[in-house]
Motif scaffolding. Structure first.
Motif, PDB file in Angstrom:
ATOM      1  N   ARG A 217     -21.348  35.595 -10.378  1.00  0.00           N
ATOM      2  CA  ARG A 217     -20.428  35.455  -8.973  1.00  0.00           C
ATOM      3  C   ARG A 217     -20.750  34.103  -8.562  1.00  0.00           C
ATOM      4  NH1 ARG A 217     -16.590  36.675  -7.335  1.00  0.00           N
ATOM      5  NH2 ARG A 217     -16.951  36.964  -5.033  1.00  0.00           N
TER       6      ARG A 217
ATOM      7  N   GLU B 128     -16.468  39.290 -13.495  1.00  0.00           N
ATOM      8  CA  GLU B 128     -15.019  39.847 -13.243  1.00  0.00           C
ATOM      9  C   GLU B 128     -14.465  41.111 -13.829  1.00  0.00           C
ATOM     10  OE1 GLU B 128     -12.284  36.711 -12.937  1.00  0.00           O
ATOM     11  OE2 GLU B 128     -10.865  37.627 -11.311  1.00  0.00           O
TER      12      GLU B 128
ATOM     13  N   TYR C  65     -16.605  44.096 -12.292  1.00  0.00           N
ATOM     14  CA  TYR C  65     -16.131  44.358 -11.105  1.00  0.00           C
ATOM     15  C   TYR C  65     -14.710  45.057 -10.794  1.00  0.00           C
ATOM     16  CZ  TYR C  65     -18.152  42.558  -6.658  1.00  0.00           C
ATOM     17  OH  TYR C  65     -18.781  42.441  -5.490  1.00  0.00           O
ATOM     18  N   GLN C  66     -13.738  44.614 -11.811  1.00  0.00           N
ATOM     19  CA  GLN C  66     -12.221  45.044 -11.727  1.00  0.00           C
ATOM     20  C   GLN C  66     -12.125  46.329 -12.212  1.00  0.00           C
ATOM     21  OE1 GLN C  66      -8.947  42.844 -11.328  1.00  0.00           O
ATOM     22  NE2 GLN C  66      -9.934  40.932 -11.469  1.00  0.00           N
TER      23      GLN C  66
ATOM     24  N   ASN D 114     -16.668  48.932 -12.373  1.00  0.00           N
ATOM     25  CA  ASN D 114     -16.949  49.008 -10.915  1.00  0.00           C
ATOM     26  C   ASN D 114     -15.673  49.806  -9.890  1.00  0.00           C
ATOM     27  OD1 ASN D 114     -18.517  48.563  -8.430  1.00  0.00           O
ATOM     28  ND2 ASN D 114     -16.985  46.946  -8.168  1.00  0.00           N
TER      29      ASN D 114
ATOM     30  N   ALA E 209     -15.898  53.044  -7.876  1.00  0.00           N
ATOM     31  CA  ALA E 209     -15.615  53.176  -6.640  1.00  0.00           C
ATOM     32  C   ALA E 209     -14.500  54.064  -6.113  1.00  0.00           C
ATOM     33  CB  ALA E 209     -15.244  51.756  -6.187  1.00  0.00           C
TER      34      ALA E 209
ATOM     35  N   GLN F 184     -18.789  54.271   1.388  1.00  0.00           N
ATOM     36  CA  GLN F 184     -19.066  54.117  -0.137  1.00  0.00           C
ATOM     37  C   GLN F 184     -19.815  52.798  -0.360  1.00  0.00           C
ATOM     38  OE1 GLN F 184     -15.435  52.647  -1.921  1.00  0.00           O
ATOM     39  NE2 GLN F 184     -17.142  51.855  -3.355  1.00  0.00           N
ATOM     40  N   ALA F 185     -19.467  51.650   0.264  1.00  0.00           N
ATOM     41  CA  ALA F 185     -19.965  50.370   0.175  1.00  0.00           C
ATOM     42  C   ALA F 185     -21.484  50.495   0.499  1.00  0.00           C
ATOM     43  CB  ALA F 185     -19.408  49.445   1.097  1.00  0.00           C
ATOM     44  N   GLN F 186     -22.074  51.366   1.243  1.00  0.00           N
ATOM     45  CA  GLN F 186     -23.142  51.411   1.647  1.00  0.00           C
ATOM     46  C   GLN F 186     -24.214  52.436   0.627  1.00  0.00           C
ATOM     47  OE1 GLN F 186     -24.021  49.023   3.872  1.00  0.00           O
ATOM     48  NE2 GLN F 186     -21.523  48.798   3.932  1.00  0.00           N
TER      49      GLN F 186
ATOM     50  N   PHE G  26     -26.976  50.725  -1.232  1.00  0.00           N
ATOM     51  CA  PHE G  26     -28.164  50.472  -0.506  1.00  0.00           C
ATOM     52  C   PHE G  26     -29.200  51.588  -0.221  1.00  0.00           C
ATOM     53  CE2 PHE G  26     -26.756  46.365  -0.453  1.00  0.00           C
ATOM     54  CZ  PHE G  26     -25.259  46.004   0.209  1.00  0.00           C
TER      55      PHE G  26
ATOM     56  N   LEU H 229      -9.286  36.867  -8.729  1.00  0.00           N
ATOM     57  CA  LEU H 229      -9.138  37.388  -7.541  1.00  0.00           C
ATOM     58  C   LEU H 229      -8.779  36.551  -6.423  1.00  0.00           C
ATOM     59  CD1 LEU H 229     -11.974  40.282  -7.514  1.00  0.00           C
ATOM     60  CD2 LEU H 229      -9.559  40.565  -7.886  1.00  0.00           C
TER      61      LEU H 229
ATOM     62  N   GLU I  57     -20.150  33.857   6.141  1.00  0.00           N
ATOM     63  CA  GLU I  57     -19.505  34.385   5.054  1.00  0.00           C
ATOM     64  C   GLU I  57     -17.918  34.061   5.309  1.00  0.00           C
ATOM     65  OE1 GLU I  57     -20.578  37.505   1.999  1.00  0.00           O
ATOM     66  OE2 GLU I  57     -21.192  38.194   3.982  1.00  0.00           O
TER      67      GLU I  57
ATOM     68  N   THR J 244     -16.536  40.286   3.404  1.00  0.00           N
ATOM     69  CA  THR J 244     -17.790  40.021   3.079  1.00  0.00           C
ATOM     70  C   THR J 244     -18.112  40.656   1.795  1.00  0.00           C
ATOM     71  OG1 THR J 244     -18.520  42.043   4.111  1.00  0.00           O
ATOM     72  CG2 THR J 244     -18.835  40.201   5.675  1.00  0.00           C
ATOM     73  N   SER J 245     -19.080  40.354   0.902  1.00  0.00           N
ATOM     74  CA  SER J 245     -19.439  40.548  -0.360  1.00  0.00           C
ATOM     75  C   SER J 245     -19.730  41.928  -0.474  1.00  0.00           C
ATOM     76  CB  SER J 245     -20.639  39.790  -0.701  1.00  0.00           C
ATOM     77  OG  SER J 245     -20.404  38.365  -0.932  1.00  0.00           O
ATOM     78  N   ILE J 246     -20.309  42.560   0.696  1.00  0.00           N
ATOM     79  CA  ILE J 246     -20.520  43.910   0.854  1.00  0.00           C
ATOM     80  C   ILE J 246     -19.285  44.900   0.689  1.00  0.00           C
ATOM     81  CG2 ILE J 246     -21.719  46.031   2.148  1.00  0.00           C
ATOM     82  CD1 ILE J 246     -23.490  43.845   3.101  1.00  0.00           C
ATOM     83  N   GLN J 247     -18.367  44.495   1.204  1.00  0.00           N
ATOM     84  CA  GLN J 247     -17.173  45.211   1.483  1.00  0.00           C
ATOM     85  C   GLN J 247     -16.196  45.110   0.240  1.00  0.00           C
ATOM     86  OE1 GLN J 247     -15.658  43.757   5.287  1.00  0.00           O
ATOM     87  NE2 GLN J 247     -14.483  45.357   5.421  1.00  0.00           N
ATOM     88  N   VAL J 248     -16.505  44.240  -0.924  1.00  0.00           N
ATOM     89  CA  VAL J 248     -15.523  43.957  -2.043  1.00  0.00           C
ATOM     90  C   VAL J 248     -15.327  45.241  -2.742  1.00  0.00           C
ATOM     91  CG1 VAL J 248     -15.281  42.855  -3.982  1.00  0.00           C
ATOM     92  CG2 VAL J 248     -16.100  41.632  -1.878  1.00  0.00           C
ATOM     93  N   ASN J 249     -16.386  45.931  -2.974  1.00  0.00           N
ATOM     94  CA  ASN J 249     -16.098  47.293  -3.499  1.00  0.00           C
ATOM     95  C   ASN J 249     -15.367  48.134  -2.994  1.00  0.00           C
ATOM     96  OD1 ASN J 249     -17.584  47.468  -5.976  1.00  0.00           O
ATOM     97  ND2 ASN J 249     -19.220  48.746  -5.255  1.00  0.00           N
TER      98      ASN J 249
ATOM     99  N   ALA K 221     -13.419  36.979  -1.864  1.00  0.00           N
ATOM    100  CA  ALA K 221     -14.705  37.923  -1.875  1.00  0.00           C
ATOM    101  C   ALA K 221     -16.008  37.350  -1.439  1.00  0.00           C
ATOM    102  CB  ALA K 221     -15.033  38.550  -3.310  1.00  0.00           C
TER     103      ALA K 221
ATOM    104  N   PRO L 293     -19.088  33.423  -2.096  1.00  0.00           N
ATOM    105  CA  PRO L 293     -18.458  32.900  -3.200  1.00  0.00           C
ATOM    106  C   PRO L 293     -17.088  32.490  -3.350  1.00  0.00           C
ATOM    107  CG  PRO L 293     -20.332  34.483  -3.831  1.00  0.00           C
ATOM    108  CD  PRO L 293     -19.933  34.515  -2.342  1.00  0.00           C
ATOM    109  N   GLY L 294     -16.251  33.752  -2.932  1.00  0.00           N
ATOM    110  CA  GLY L 294     -14.865  33.586  -2.803  1.00  0.00           C
ATOM    111  C   GLY L 294     -14.268  32.439  -1.787  1.00  0.00           C
TER     112      GLY L 294
ATOM    113  N   GLU M  15     -14.830  29.402  -3.631  1.00  0.00           N
ATOM    114  CA  GLU M  15     -13.741  29.206  -4.935  1.00  0.00           C
ATOM    115  C   GLU M  15     -12.475  28.633  -4.017  1.00  0.00           C
ATOM    116  OE1 GLU M  15     -13.255  32.898  -6.677  1.00  0.00           O
ATOM    117  OE2 GLU M  15     -15.547  32.950  -7.250  1.00  0.00           O
TER     118      GLU M  15
END
Lengths: 301, 369, 284
Positions: free
Chosen positions: A233, A260, A263-264, A267, A271, B300-302, B305, C41, C71, C204-209, C225, C228-229, C232
């Motif tokens: 990343r 990537e 992730y896509q 993952n 999700a 889901q994002a948490q 952690f 992305l 961020e 934020t990176s946490i939310q990307v998922n 994202a 880093p996004g 980019e």
């Protein structure tokens, strides 16, 4: 019993079914019901905030008065509470000047303005040295205290201008610069919030160090995928595998491409599966609540 | 000879008038677009002029006398949004280069109406009906004393262990019901779980601390904890300050809860509700004080952690099934079973859909809307 | 030696915090200049914005606060630079109260200082409205009903940019700068999916998922994202001659790179210790 049990359940049922129906029925009165219901909730929540604030004050004051353990933190909480309340409701700041007339000596007035606003004389002249136009021109600087504003007003009046001191409108002081509320937002709240969020960086390191152990096959796959994504990343990942040509067959081994893909695809698939499960869980819980099957949130069995 | 000359003039005059009529007639046609369930949409078509002509479009609602310009319309064919249930007409006016009016045309009166059912959401409506039917069916089945098996969930089994541990150590139990308000289903689930945990703390006479981030959640939490203590026959143990408000702000709340953890060092920490970025801050701090931590969230994002930092985590559906699991109420267990049947149906639909899509048959995707 | 390896697994977390602090701090003072390579992305998001026709108005929603400013703010700056360079007109709303201050700062830096644009003509800040997703649902029907005045208390009907903008249906593109709720998910659910308006987002990176399924299913055009996004996107602006230099996010990537590397090293050390302990347990 009737009041405590059946009326709340009836309200939940009627409102729940109506909200559900309004999503499928675009005809009035259903079309706007969803929006109105959300706004009613926001109004109730806003008034309910008073309860929370009073509860906070009650508990912290009790700790302070009875000098319980760590009462100093309670003092800080109460002081912060009343200070913000004062800046929100009592002390606004945000004093500004309105130039009604440049008078007979516009050059002197423009000099004062350019000095105070730290702009070029020419720019100050273009903006402010124009004939009187009704309500006047707002001078683009705000002061925390009225005294500071009056001080500048006196200097301008000495130069021959006609100036009026005004205060930012009620409510506007929460959004504009050079008000006490803006000061507390910029200098206290913003750095504190950013600091708390920055703690995540440290906690991620300690959590990863403790938790990422190669206990079994799944843990190993998780670990390897995690490392690929962590390195891929960031620019370091590009740097490490930059020697692999982008157009070659092995380009998929470049860390940024590999991460990537992870992730896509795997993952995102995982999700999505969890999201479907969560969505179903929400549907199931909501139906149970609306239909009165789940009553424990009312304190019932 | 004289007659032929007159007829020729009449004929030429007729041609002139006819050409004038054909060349100069402007027209505005409006058709209500029935594809939009919310109504409000009409398709407007202006004929008799071309794209180079200066024109403006106006609308008049009901009995109003003024025409209102529609400034965003600059094409001869446009979709326009109109208020429902009110007779409307449109007017097109053409101008020359000096903004002088050349001619104008007014459409017929029309009215848009919203549909009584949004047909584009039919598939979702059917899904809702099927889901409700399955859940109610299995609830009825469970009521007839049919045993329903739920797989063991380690996190839920650990509830009693965690409270017991806190009791033995003489320390308190900390319950964090998330940071969102009661309009979130996850918060409601968290509050329901609080009811069960408070029953245990009442039974074992363990201190309970519930800091909340929303006032309505505070009131609901107080109510449910009071009822739990009453139902366990320990009304004297209940203290309304058990459930107390900290702050609405996300990170200020995280800071407050962290402070409570570090000062009071609870032996058991329950984090059940909706969380955002502060989840790791809370979980790591709880880990640092050596508390047993049981988390549950639909965020889901948490989840990663919580899984990393907590001893037990209720993932997604497990969190929503907690109330059924803890109560062992047949009706609730039946609803979980119904949910599982819906999930099985979704899995079949996904497989079927993938097969159809792989062979290029898009009708299945269109069928599901 | 084996004792040393075993002890490696129980380093006090405060040493870990100290090492992280040092490795983040040093690259900020001594930059390494590691190359930033845009990923698909971010490129998708960039292209979606680049293709917006000049006559279409863009709505940007500032749904973040000071905590996530490092961020997301660089993304906001980069997006505004891109849009203003292409001549697009921007309408800003905020679903978070803190978002208003973030929007003000971003507009001051880009619209006022860099581009010298006219407020009300080239851009407008309609400000914050409470109500979360109710605001989104409201503006799908009517802007004036939800935003009677902008953030400067100017009536919306007096703002030239808002002429002809009756509802969200008159907007050509939505961009959500989101740090949580309400944010990208609500924009997709209540605006872009029902109204079929092209939308992209920076999160934020946490939310990307959480947001990625919307991207892969085509409901969102790309995603920026995290930091880093943002780096980019800044690099894409440089590559396409839209802005000459990389911004704050790009400059912070060296620090993030080294921090990630150190975290990986800690994980490796933790596993070495774990294996040493397991070996010892098997022995006895």
């Amino acid at each position: 019993m009737f009041l405590k049990r059946y009326i709340p359940l009836a309200i939940v049922f009627v409102v729940g079914v109506t909200m559900l129906a309004s999503w499928f029925i675009p005809h009035s009165p259903f079309d706007a019901f969803e929006i109105h219901a959300t706004q009613w909730f926001d109004i109730i929540a806003s008034f309910a905030m008073i309860l929370g604030a009073l509860n906070l004050l009650k508990i912290q004051s009790s700790k302070l008065i009875h000098r319980k353990r760590d009462w100093q933190y309670s003092l800080a909480a109460i002081l912060g509470f009343f200070l913000t309340l004062t800046f929100g409701f009592i002390l606004k700041g945000g004093h500004f000047l309105v130039l009604k007339d440049v008078g007979n000596n516009p050059t002197a007035v423009v000099n004062e303005l350019s000095q105070e606003l730290q702009i070029d004389n020419k720019i100050a002249n273009n903006i402010y040295a124009i004939p009187e136009t009704g309500d006047g021109i707002k001078i683009k600087k705000q002061y925390y205290t009225q005294n500071k504003a009056i001080e500048f007003k006196n200097r301008l009046e000495t130069a021959g201008a006609v100036v009026e001191v005004k205060e930012v409108i009620w409510g506007g002081h929460l959004q504009q610069n050079n008000t006490y509320f803006a000061w507390i937002f910029k200098n206290v709240f913003t750095p504190l919030s950013a600091t708390m969020f920055a703690l995540l960086a440290f906690f991620v390191a300690s959590a990863s160090y403790r938790a990422f152990k190669v206990r079994n096959l799944e843990a190993t796959i998780l670990l390897v995928a995690g490392i690929i994504i962590m390195i891929g990343r960031v620019p370091l990942g590009v740097f490490i595998t930059n020697w692999i040509p982008r157009t070659s067959f092995f380009s998929f081994l470049r860390l940024e491409i590999l991460q990537e893909w992870i992730y896509q695809y795997p993952n995102a698939a995982g999700a999505r599966a969890i999201m479907i499960g969560i969505g179903l869980g929400i549907v199931g819980t909501s139906l149970r609540v609306i239909l009165g099957i789940e009553k424990s949130f009312l304190g019932e069995k | 000879m004289k007659n032929r000359g007159i007829w020729l003039k009449i004929f030429l005059l007729f041609i002139l008038i006819f050409n004038f009529a054909i060349g100069g007639e402007i027209n505005i046609n409006v058709e209500v677009d029935k594809s939009d369930a919310e109504g409000q949409l009409v398709n407007m078509l202006i004929t008799g002029i071309d794209n180079t002509t200066n024109f403006k479009v106006f609308k008049k609602l009901g009995d109003e006398s003024q025409w209102i310009e529609l400034k965003s319309i600059n094409k001869l064919s446009s979709k326009i949004y109109i208020k429902n249930d009110i007779l409307t007409s449109l007017k097109v006016v053409t101008y020359d280069d000096n903004e002088k009016i050349i001619e104008e045309a007014i459409s017929e009166l029309f009215i848009t109406k919203a549909q009584w059912f949004n047909t584009s959401r039919l598939a979702k409506f059917i899904f809702l009906l099927v889901t409700s039917f399955l859940i109610l069916f299995y609830i009825e089945k469970a009521k007839k004393k049919k045993e329903i098996y739920l797989r063991p969930i380690a996190g839920l089994k650990a509830f009693e262990e965690a409270v017991g541990r806190a009791t033995e150590m003489g320390k308190s139990v900390l319950f964090v019901p998330g940071i969102m308000d009661l309009d979130q289903v996850e918060t409601i689930s968290g509050i329901i779980i609080l009811g069960y945990v408070s029953k245990m703390t009442a039974r074992y006479e363990t201190d309970l601390n519930v800091p909340v981030a929303r006032s309505i959640v505070m009131e609901a939490g107080k109510e449910i904890v009071r009822e739990s203590y009453m139902s366990e026959g320990r009304p004297d143990q209940f203290n309304s300050d058990m459930v107390h408000y900290l702050t609405d702000d996300q990170f200020a709340y995280a800071a407050g809860v962290n402070g409570i953890m570090l000062r009071e060092k609870p032996a058991a920490v329950f984090m059940q509700g909706k969380f955002y970025a502060e989840s790791l801050i809370l979980a790591e701090t709880g880990n640092s004080i050596g508390a047993i931590q049981i988390a549950g969230t639909g965020s889901q994002a948490q989840l990663p952690f919580f899984i990393t930092a907590c001893d037990y985590t209720l993932i997604g559906e497990e969190f929503f099934a907690a109330s059924a699991y803890l109560s062992q109420d047949p009706k609730l267990l039946g609803s979980i079973k119904g949910q599982d049947m819906v999930k099985a149906a979704i899995m079949i639909i996904i497989v079927v859909g993938v097969v159809f899509e792989s062979f290029g048959a898009e009708f299945f995707k269109k069928l599901l809307g | 030696m084996s004792k040393f390896l075993e002890n490696l697994g129980s380093i006090d977390r405060r040493y870990i915090f100290l090492i992280i602090a040092i490795v983040v701090f040093l690259p900020l003072i001594f930059p390494l200049g590691l190359p930033v390579e845009p990923t698909n992305l971010t490129i998708d998001s960039f292209n979606a914005i680049d293709k917006i026709p000049k006559d279409e108005k863009v709505l940007i929603s500032f749904d973040y606060g000071p905590s996530t400013k490092p961020e997301i703010h660089p993304m906001a700056i980069a997006i505004l630079r891109h849009l203003f360079t292409n001549g697009n007109r921007v309408i800003i709303i905020c679903l978070w109260p803190d978002g208003l201050f973030m929007a003000r700062q971003a507009l001051q830096q880009v619209a006022v200082e860099e581009f010298d644009l006219t407020y009300g003509v080239d851009y407008v800040n309609l400000g914050y409205r409470p109500g979360n997703e109710a605001v989104i649902k409201g503006i799908t029907r009517s802007f004036p009903a939800n935003f009677a005045v902008d953030s400067r208390a100017i009536e919306i009907k007096e703002i030239p940019l808002m002429n002809g903008v009756q509802s969200l249906k008159d907007i050509g593109f939505i961009f959500s700068l989101s740090a949580g709720y309400p944010g990208s998910v609500e924009w997709v659910q209540y605006a872009s999916n029902p109204l079929k308006i092209k939308t992209s987002t920076g999160v934020t990176s946490i939310q990307v998922n959480e947001i990625l399924p919307y991207v892969t299913s085509g409901l969102l055009q790309g995603i920026i994202a995290g930091m880093p996004g943002a780096a980019e996107y800044e690099q894409l602006l440089v590559n396409n001659d839209i802005h000459p230099v990389i911004g704050k996010a790009g400059k912070s990537m060296d620090a993030q790179s080294i921090a990630h590397l150190v975290i990986v090293l800690f994980i490796v050390i933790g596993n070495i210790s774990y294996f040493a302990k397991r070996k010892k347990e098997k022995k006895y």
